[in-house]
Design a protein around this motif. Structure first.
Motif, PDB file in Angstrom:
ATOM      1  N   GLU A  80       0.814  -1.216   0.000  1.00 32.25           N
ATOM      2  CA  GLU A  80       0.000   0.000   0.000  1.00 32.25           C
ATOM      3  C   GLU A  80       0.849   1.268   0.000  1.00 32.25           C
ATOM      4  O   GLU A  80       0.401   2.322  -0.431  1.00 32.25           O
ATOM      5  N   LYS A  81       2.094   1.188   0.458  1.00 29.92           N
ATOM      6  CA  LYS A  81       2.979   2.357   0.487  1.00 29.92           C
ATOM      7  C   LYS A  81       3.614   2.620  -0.875  1.00 29.92           C
ATOM      8  O   LYS A  81       4.144   3.684  -1.109  1.00 29.92           O
ATOM      9  N   LYS A 103       2.723   3.495  -4.007  1.00 29.43           N
ATOM     10  CA  LYS A 103       1.599   4.026  -4.783  1.00 29.43           C
ATOM     11  C   LYS A 103       1.886   4.033  -6.280  1.00 29.43           C
ATOM     12  O   LYS A 103       2.967   4.370  -6.720  1.00 29.43           O
ATOM     13  N   THR A 104       0.870   3.657  -7.035  1.00 34.47           N
ATOM     14  CA  THR A 104       0.939   3.695  -8.491  1.00 34.47           C
ATOM     15  C   THR A 104      -0.306   4.395  -9.014  1.00 34.47           C
ATOM     16  O   THR A 104      -1.155   4.817  -8.233  1.00 34.47           O
ATOM     17  N   LEU A 105      -0.437   4.514 -10.316  1.00 31.23           N
ATOM     18  CA  LEU A 105      -1.541   5.260 -10.914  1.00 31.23           C
ATOM     19  C   LEU A 105      -2.115   4.468 -12.082  1.00 31.23           C
ATOM     20  O   LEU A 105      -1.368   3.997 -12.938  1.00 31.23           O
ATOM     21  N   SER A 152      -9.749  -0.098  -9.246  1.00 27.04           N
ATOM     22  CA  SER A 152      -8.757   0.243  -8.227  1.00 27.04           C
ATOM     23  C   SER A 152      -7.796  -0.922  -8.043  1.00 27.04           C
ATOM     24  O   SER A 152      -8.004  -2.012  -8.571  1.00 27.04           O
ATOM     25  N   ASN A 208      -2.812  -0.592  -4.187  1.00 29.65           N
ATOM     26  CA  ASN A 208      -1.877   0.520  -4.040  1.00 29.65           C
ATOM     27  C   ASN A 208      -2.125   1.649  -5.045  1.00 29.65           C
ATOM     28  O   ASN A 208      -1.208   2.301  -5.501  1.00 29.65           O
ATOM     29  N   SER A 209      -3.394   1.862  -5.406  1.00 33.71           N
ATOM     30  CA  SER A 209      -3.726   2.993  -6.277  1.00 33.71           C
ATOM     31  C   SER A 209      -5.040   3.612  -5.842  1.00 33.71           C
ATOM     32  O   SER A 209      -5.861   2.971  -5.200  1.00 33.71           O
ATOM     33  N   GLU A 210      -5.208   4.855  -6.215  1.00 32.57           N
ATOM     34  CA  GLU A 210      -6.487   5.518  -6.009  1.00 32.57           C
ATOM     35  C   GLU A 210      -7.523   4.907  -6.950  1.00 32.57           C
ATOM     36  O   GLU A 210      -7.187   4.430  -8.030  1.00 32.57           O
TER      37      GLU A 210
END
Length: 96
Positions: free
Chosen positions: A8-9, A11-13, A81, A84-86
């Protein structure tokens, strides 16, 4: 590799798009972030009723894309989702 608790730390998009096909819809998901996307999931935003998808809960490496096919109709927005992304949202289409 990372421990699962560290995912979770990292982060990707995700970028997403959808187009209509003869059988339903094609959803394209692209990992445009710096890290792999873990457990990419496609779900309906409101009622969580089951979707008939060609794949779900998958991994996308950095720069990788995947086409997912959805049969039938979509009556509401879709959320895409990963751990590890919004969340990204695709506006629901009406009947195929």
């Amino acid at each position: 590799g990372p421990h699962i608790s560290d995912v979770e730390k990292m982060k990707t998009l995700l970028e997403t798009s959808m187009e209509q096909t003869e059988q339903g819809f094609k959803i394209t998901v692209v990992n445009v972030g710096e890290y792999p996307a873990f457990e990419v999931a496609i779900e309906q935003a409101e009622n969580n009723s089951p979707l008939i998808l060609s794949d779900n809960y998958f991994w996308l490496d950095k720069g990788e894309s995947k086409e997912i096919y959805l049969e039938g109709e979509i009556s509401e927005d879709l959320n895409i989702s990963a751990w590890n992304s919004e969340k990204t949202t695709i506006k629901g289409k009406t009947k195929h």
